[in-house]
Structures are given as C-alpha cells and as structure tokens.
Enzyme design. Structure first.
Site, mmCIF file in Angstrom:
data_model
loop_
_atom_site.group_PDB
_atom_site.id
_atom_site.type_symbol
_atom_site.label_atom_id
_atom_site.label_comp_id
_atom_site.label_asym_id
_atom_site.label_seq_id
_atom_site.Cartn_x
_atom_site.Cartn_y
_atom_site.Cartn_z
ATOM 1 N N LEU A 1 0.861 -1.179 0.000
ATOM 2 C CA LEU A 1 0.000 0.000 0.000
ATOM 3 C C LEU A 1 0.899 1.231 0.000
ATOM 4 O O LEU A 1 1.983 1.207 0.593
ATOM 5 C CB LEU A 1 -0.898 0.039 1.242
ATOM 6 C CG LEU A 1 -2.045 -0.972 1.354
ATOM 7 C CD1 LEU A 1 -2.764 -0.773 2.677
ATOM 8 C CD2 LEU A 1 -3.027 -0.847 0.202
ATOM 9 N N ASP A 2 0.454 2.295 -0.654
ATOM 10 C CA ASP A 2 1.199 3.547 -0.584
ATOM 11 C C ASP A 2 1.349 3.962 0.872
ATOM 12 O O ASP A 2 0.480 3.663 1.716
ATOM 13 C CB ASP A 2 0.455 4.667 -1.325
ATOM 14 C CG ASP A 2 0.392 4.430 -2.820
ATOM 15 O OD1 ASP A 2 1.160 3.591 -3.319
ATOM 16 O OD2 ASP A 2 -0.425 5.095 -3.475
ATOM 17 N N ARG A 3 2.405 4.700 1.148
ATOM 18 C CA ARG A 3 2.660 5.145 2.527
ATOM 19 C C ARG A 3 1.468 5.901 3.113
ATOM 20 O O ARG A 3 1.117 5.725 4.280
ATOM 21 C CB ARG A 3 3.906 6.038 2.548
ATOM 22 C CG ARG A 3 4.258 6.557 3.924
ATOM 23 C CD ARG A 3 5.556 7.345 3.894
ATOM 24 N NE ARG A 3 5.897 7.845 5.206
ATOM 25 C CZ ARG A 3 7.010 8.523 5.484
ATOM 26 N NH1 ARG A 3 7.884 8.777 4.517
ATOM 27 N NH2 ARG A 3 7.263 8.943 6.707
ATOM 28 N N THR B 1 -1.692 5.726 2.201
ATOM 29 C CA THR B 1 -2.950 4.991 2.102
ATOM 30 C C THR B 1 -3.094 4.099 3.329
ATOM 31 O O THR B 1 -2.138 3.440 3.735
ATOM 32 C CB THR B 1 -2.983 4.119 0.825
ATOM 33 O OG1 THR B 1 -2.828 4.952 -0.320
ATOM 34 C CG2 THR B 1 -4.290 3.366 0.714
ATOM 35 N N ARG C 1 -5.022 6.681 -7.690
ATOM 36 C CA ARG C 1 -4.768 8.122 -7.662
ATOM 37 C C ARG C 1 -4.595 8.684 -9.068
ATOM 38 O O ARG C 1 -5.100 9.766 -9.390
ATOM 39 C CB ARG C 1 -3.522 8.390 -6.807
ATOM 40 C CG ARG C 1 -3.684 7.972 -5.352
ATOM 41 C CD ARG C 1 -2.352 7.799 -4.645
ATOM 42 N NE ARG C 1 -1.590 9.046 -4.641
ATOM 43 C CZ ARG C 1 -0.338 9.133 -4.194
ATOM 44 N NH1 ARG C 1 0.286 8.044 -3.754
ATOM 45 N NH2 ARG C 1 0.288 10.287 -4.204
#
Length: 309
Positions: free
Chosen positions: A136-138, A140, A239
């Site tokens: 997961l993105d930091r 998110t 995104r």
C-alpha cells in the site's frame, strides 16, 4: 558481524535472496547488500548470483565479515509497535491482516529506515517467517496482507497474478461525480513523474494494464465519496486514474489539486483520503474463503461527518 554461512530450509525455499538478506543482516543498508551481491562477495553454493535469485532448499549462502554500526539499526518506538499491534484485524496459522495506519511505509526506503514489516518482526521476534504479500502507498490506510509461511506467500502471489483477489477502496475525490459506475482501462507507465506521462497503449512494453472501477457512494456539489475496485495493482493506480477523470483524490500531493487539498485541510483533513476497505479471496489449497474489512480511522470519519451530515 563475523562471516557467516546460512543454509536454506523449506520455509525459505523460493524466497528472493535480497529479501532473505535484508531480514538476516540487520543494520546493513539495502544498497550495501546489493553491492555485495553485484560484486560476488555474497555467494550461493560458491557462485555469484543476482539479487533476483530465488533460494532453493539446502542452498548455502556465504556472507563475508561485515562491520555494522549500531546506529544503522532502526529503533522502533514502543508506541508505534503498540499501534501496529492494535491494528491487527485478522490472524490465523497462515496469514495476518492489519489495518495499516496512514503515514507509515510498508517497506524501508531512502527516507525511512523501517516499515510495517519491520515493526511486525519486532513484535514477533520468534516468528520464523513474516512477509508482505502486496503493498500500500505510505499515505494509504487499510487492509494489508502478510503471509506467515512461504507456501501461503506463493499461493497468494499466484492469486494476485490471476486477479482472483477482490480489493475494495474508499476514496474522497474533488467535485461532483456525474459518471455513474465507471471503469477505466488506461495502461500505466512503469516509471512516471506525473499524470501527463501516463497514457499508453497495451502493445507498448513500457506500459502495464491497469483496470479501475469507480462506483459512487455519496455525492455533494464539491466532494464525492467513491467505492473503488481494482483487479490490477499498479503503483498509484487509483490516484492516477482518478486524476485522469478530473476527480483527484483529496489530500493527494502528487497527482491532486493544490487548491482543493488546501480547502480540505482547512476543514480538518490532514492526510490523503484513500483507504483499502476490504480484501477478499478464496484459498486454493484449503478452500477457505477470506473477506476482511478495515474501518476508516477517526480523522476520515470526522471529516465525512463535516461534509455529508
């Protein structure tokens, strides 16, 4: 640290050597490990291997004597360990799922010395195997899946590749959504800097298939809350696709709208509003159906009440 020889057991069979070494050589920078592999100073069965080499049971890895500064070993604060421990949503003998807090990276990188997986290993020093299944993105939050043995890790990777894992996200985006249920299939470039570099063709090897389905949840004049489903997991996929549709995610500093983000911040949103709300799959080996949901945090819940209540 003295020179060492590691013998691979069945648990580590199939694991990439760089991931194995990052786990074993605590305090040694990632860049130094890659350099040792590249120059052949770390060998497998007496031979040089690439960082992508996958280990085989009974392989012998020889590592030279290394001088490691204690300052290189990250100190993980007790409150962070407590936060991650309290974020565990589900656990059995094979998997562990946490509701990853926003702002915490899943892996160490150039700007962070440790990630979620290092925190979990600090919490479970006796655990023989803990590996991230996906990322997961930091910024998110939400469902993050961890395998507790190599067999399950391989099986879950197969499920992801076969697109047999259902992933649902919740996102707040700019503007009034008027597209109904919308699926976007715009390939994403492997290396990118902004939305203007993203569109490609499926025949271009630099681009990877990306499929995102948007479904409206709540809509007002300036904001829209969307349920989002992805069958592919490209970096920043949601995104980027949201920005391409003219509805960037609230709080997204990379692909978002500066003025919109500033307005959101004034109303109390200090993070990106993107949350992995659910992950579901059927395990092929035992037939078990998993469906784990992650509640949104208090900040997102409070912000929604300001907008829609």
């Amino acid at each position: 640290m003295k020179g060492s020889i590691y013998t691979i057991d069945s648990i580590r069979n199939g694991q990439r050597i760089d991931n194995f070494l990052l786990t074993c050589l605590k305090g040694v920078p990632r860049s130094h490990i890659y350099r040792l592999l590249r120059t052949g100073k770390i060998k497998v069965n007496g031979k040089r291997v690439k960082q992508t080499y996958r280990l085989v049971e009974a392989d012998e890895i020889s590592v030279p004597a290394l001088r490691v500064s204690h300052k290189l070993t990250p100190v993980i604060a007790d409150d962070l360990q407590l936060l991650i421990k309290s974020s565990i949503l589900f656990e059995d003998e094979s998997i562990l799922v946490i509701n990853k807090p926003a702002g915490i990276a899943v892996h160490p990188g150039s700007r962070v010395s440790f990630g979620v997986i290092e925190v979990l290993r600090a919490l479970r020093p006796e655990a023989p195997f803990l590996e991230l299944v996906h990322r997961l993105d930091r910024h998110t939050s939400g469902c993050l899946l961890v395998a507790k043995n190599k067999i399950m890790l391989n099986e879950l990777h197969d499920l992801f590749r076969a697109r047999e894992v259902e992933k649902e996200y919740l996102a707040l985006v700019k503007g009034q959504w008027k597209l109904g249920e919308k699926t976007i299939l715009v390939p994403l470039k492997a290396h990118r800097r902004g939305p203007e570099e993203l569109a490609g063709t499926s025949t271009d090897n630099r681009y990877k298939t990306a499929v995102t389905k948007f479904s409206p949840n709540k809509i007002c004049e300036e904001y829209s809350l969307l349920n989002i489903y992805i069958s592919t997991g490209r970096t920043h996929q949601i995104r980027i696709h949201a920005a391409q549709l003219g509805h960037p995610v609230a709080g997204d500093r990379k692909y978002g709208d500066f003025a919109f983000n500033r307005a959101c911040k004034k109303k109390g949103l200090k993070r990106m509003f993107l949350h992995s709300a659910m992950i579901a799959f059927r395990c092929r080996s035992n037939g078990v159906n998993y469906a784990i949901t992650a509640p949104i945090d208090l900040e997102l819940k409070s912000f929604l009440s300001v907008l829609f209540d």
